[in-house]
Every structure is written in C-alpha cells, then in structure tokens.
Scaffold this motif. Sequence first.
Motif, PDB file in Angstrom:
ATOM      1  N   ILE A 160     -13.163 -96.252 -53.362  1.00 15.41           N
ATOM      2  CA  ILE A 160     -13.373 -97.527 -52.664  1.00 15.41           C
ATOM      3  C   ILE A 160     -14.842 -97.936 -52.744  1.00 15.41           C
ATOM      4  CG2 ILE A 160     -13.410 -98.606 -50.373  1.00 15.41           C
ATOM      5  CD1 ILE A 160     -10.823 -97.074 -49.751  1.00 15.41           C
ATOM      6  N   LYS A 205      -8.023 -85.849 -51.609  1.00  8.84           N
ATOM      7  CA  LYS A 205      -7.774 -87.278 -51.477  1.00  8.84           C
ATOM      8  C   LYS A 205      -8.862 -87.975 -50.666  1.00  8.84           C
ATOM      9  CE  LYS A 205      -4.021 -87.669 -53.878  1.00  8.84           C
ATOM     10  NZ  LYS A 205      -4.011 -88.488 -55.118  1.00  8.84           N
ATOM     11  N   SER A 244     -11.587 -88.620 -53.212  1.00  8.11           N
ATOM     12  CA  SER A 244     -11.264 -89.629 -54.221  1.00  8.11           C
ATOM     13  C   SER A 244     -11.115 -91.015 -53.622  1.00  8.11           C
ATOM     14  CB  SER A 244      -9.990 -89.232 -54.982  1.00  8.11           C
ATOM     15  OG  SER A 244      -8.866 -89.165 -54.116  1.00  8.11           O
ATOM     16  N   VAL A 245     -10.516 -91.119 -52.424  1.00  8.31           N
ATOM     17  CA  VAL A 245     -10.352 -92.422 -51.781  1.00  8.31           C
ATOM     18  C   VAL A 245     -11.705 -93.000 -51.373  1.00  8.31           C
ATOM     19  CG1 VAL A 245      -9.487 -93.580 -49.703  1.00  8.31           C
ATOM     20  CG2 VAL A 245      -7.979 -92.067 -51.002  1.00  8.31           C
ATOM     21  N   ASN A 286       0.609 -89.452 -49.261  1.00  5.25           N
ATOM     22  CA  ASN A 286       0.335 -88.303 -50.118  1.00  5.25           C
ATOM     23  C   ASN A 286       0.904 -86.990 -49.601  1.00  5.25           C
ATOM     24  OD1 ASN A 286      -1.761 -89.255 -52.356  1.00  5.25           O
ATOM     25  ND2 ASN A 286      -2.285 -90.288 -50.431  1.00  5.25           N
ATOM     26  N   GLY A 344      -8.568 -97.008 -45.739  1.00  4.99           N
ATOM     27  CA  GLY A 344      -8.004 -96.298 -46.877  1.00  4.99           C
ATOM     28  C   GLY A 344      -7.656 -94.856 -46.576  1.00  4.99           C
ATOM     29  N   THR A 348      -4.183 -93.992 -45.328  1.00  5.07           N
ATOM     30  CA  THR A 348      -3.025 -93.992 -46.229  1.00  5.07           C
ATOM     31  C   THR A 348      -2.742 -92.599 -46.792  1.00  5.07           C
ATOM     32  OG1 THR A 348      -4.307 -94.429 -48.257  1.00  5.07           O
ATOM     33  CG2 THR A 348      -3.649 -96.334 -46.928  1.00  5.07           C
ATOM     34  N   ILE A 349      -3.705 -91.672 -46.649  1.00  2.00           N
ATOM     35  CA  ILE A 349      -3.559 -90.361 -47.290  1.00  2.00           C
ATOM     36  C   ILE A 349      -2.375 -89.594 -46.716  1.00  2.00           C
ATOM     37  CG2 ILE A 349      -4.648 -88.118 -47.635  1.00  2.00           C
ATOM     38  CD1 ILE A 349      -7.346 -89.607 -47.753  1.00  2.00           C
TER      39      ILE A 349
END
Length: 398
Positions: A290, A282, A285-286, A235, A227, A230-231
């Motif tokens: 998760i 991020k 938060s990620v 983002n 995950g 993906t930032i």
Amino acid sequence: MFDLNNFNQESASLIQELQKHVGEITAIRRFFHQHPELSRQEFKTADKIAALLESWNIKVTRNIGGTGLVGVITKGLSSKMIGIRADMDALPIDEATHKDYASVNQGVMHACGHDGHMAMLLLAAKYLSLEATFDGSIVLIFQPDEEDDAGARRMIEDGLFDKFPVDCVFGMHNYPNAPIGQVMISHGPQMAGTIGLEITVTGLGCHAAHAYNGIDSILVAAHIVVGLQTIVARNLPAQDAGVITIASIHAGKANNVIPQSVEMIGTIRYFDPKTAAIMEEKVKSVAQGIAAAFGASADVRLKHGYIATVNHTEQADFCIKTAQKLLKPEAICLTKKPSMGAEDFAFMLAAKPGCYLFIGNGPGDGGCTLHNPAFDFNDANILVGGAFWTQLTLDYLA
C-alpha cells in the motif's frame, strides 16, 4: 457467595478441614491486596510468602527468576512430583474499590486477582504440609512478573525445572462474569500468543494546503490500517483465529503541516504458530504494498512476545476428573472458549505437560472486571480454589 452444597458429599471431610484455615488465609489475601507490588518488585510479597511457608515446615528456595520463590513439600518415598503455580505481581492502577483493605501503595493495585491466586495456593500448602498424607512431592511455584515481561520464562531460564523437575505443572486464573467458584477446564488453546507490531510510514512532508507537493503519510497510514483488517478475513480459514489491531497512531504537531512520517503500533494475536506466520508475512506485504502504491515506504517491525497457552490433553482430563470428584456438575464448566488475551504460563506448558484452568469470580458489576480500578478477587474462591489444588495434589500423589 459460593453455595457449599456444590461440593460433593465425598469431599465433605476435606472441606471441613480446609474451612478451619480459610479465615487466616482470607486475612493474608487482603494483606496482599492492601500491599501490592509491581512486576519485578515483589520483595515484601515474597518475604511474606516465604515466612508463611517456613512456618508450615515447608522448605523454601528464593530468588529464582528475580523475586520468584519455590516451596517444596515431600512425603513418602515416591519420586512423583507435581508443580502448581501462582503469580504474585500487581498492576500500575489507582484503586477505586473503597474497601477497607484497599491498596495503600498509590498507583498500584491487585486488579487481576493475583492476591487471590496466591491465597488459594497457600491454603492448599498449609493443609498439605501440616495435615495431609500423600506419597511424593508438591512444588509450590510463586512467580513474579506475569503482567509485564514473562516472569515464567525467566524462572525457567534460571533453572526452575532443572532444580525442581516436576512431572507436570498447573495454574489457575480467576474469571469475572462466571458464577462464583465455577471451575472452568477445557482442552487445547486457552490464551493467545502475541507479536508486537510497529510500522513507520514515510512519505514526503509538505504544506497542508498544497498536498499535491508531497506524499501524505497520514493518508497512506489510514489505508494501511484498513488494509490490515482484510488479512484475517481473506487470508485465514474461517476456523483459524487471529487478530490484528493497530492500537496507536502518532504523526504531526501542526494543523497546516502534512508530516513526513507516521508511527503506528499494535498487536497480532494467534493460537496456531502457522496462523501467526501467515499474518506476519501478510502484514509486511500489505503495509509495504500500500505504501509503495502511494510512492511512500513502510518499515514493518515485528517482535514475538508470549507464546500461546495450550493445555495438554492428559493433564486437562486429569483436572476434569479432580473437579468431578470435588464438585457437582453445576459448579463445573467444560465449554469455556479460549481468549485472545495472553498469559506467560504458556512457557511453563511449553516446558512441561500441564493444564491452565479458570475459576469464576462472579458478576462483573460496577467494574469488577480484570484490570479495572474497581476489581476485587472474590474471597469465596479461596476455599474452592484451595480445595481444588489440594484434591488435585492428593489425586496425583496417591
């Protein structure tokens, strides 16, 4: 070897004078290489530098930021003052160069070329003190602890620029896999800022054969690793550089136990503080999102390290003009891309206008790359780098 024909004809007399000292400075460089010292332990290195500077009639101030020292050469009446920095520390690496001047200190070697950085500045220092004519002061900054804990910041906190209020400051690093002696100067970011990343994932430990009775912290951690990648992709604008890397994962000791928790560590790299702020938010938060989706928790800890190394436009332009005066176009590169590595000279550039540049160290064949046991600084760069520092000083203090 560096082709001496790459020097411009107008610099021929300066090069001839500097060449008289190259043999001596090369021997000094190899002495440093043979007797490397780790960060904050550069005692004998500092002693050697101080003795050399004082023998050349240069005033020395010791113990700035620990083992750091400063030499000052003043001529004429001008209040102009230029600073040039060289780092001194070595790395905890077993050397494998098999050179006759290889490290005699087991487990310690100059695998980043700081021995050469000192030598280039010492060549300039000797000539500027004993032979050159200029109007103003040059501050020779020999900095400890670049590799480990931001010795540049410590010197500043210890009053470096209060005691020696330079107008501007410059630094140079060797660059493997670029042509020997090629001077590389560019505008804007040069090296990245860093944020240390630690994540503790806590689930519910259980028997590995009965995973349904627990919350698998390793599975959760694996999803977090994916995950996090993906930032940057989803983002950040495509033109904004960022790196998020998980470099170590530790959990469990038995093959039949799902561990209660997982420890992960990594790094965040950036050039723009705004980009860093996005990634920091991020990452939290990620990771926490998760973990929560699996019924686990994620404790995210972030620690700011080095800031980004960013050149000032006026000083970068000044370095380019000096390089063009000294060298032919083929020995100059103005298109070097920034690196996601980090450098504590960033703190000096945050305190004073300046420029951080690079000098090609030649092919990286056989492991001759930074932080490799087979690395060695290319002695041909002593003349090129020393000539650059000399010409830069003479141009600024003209």
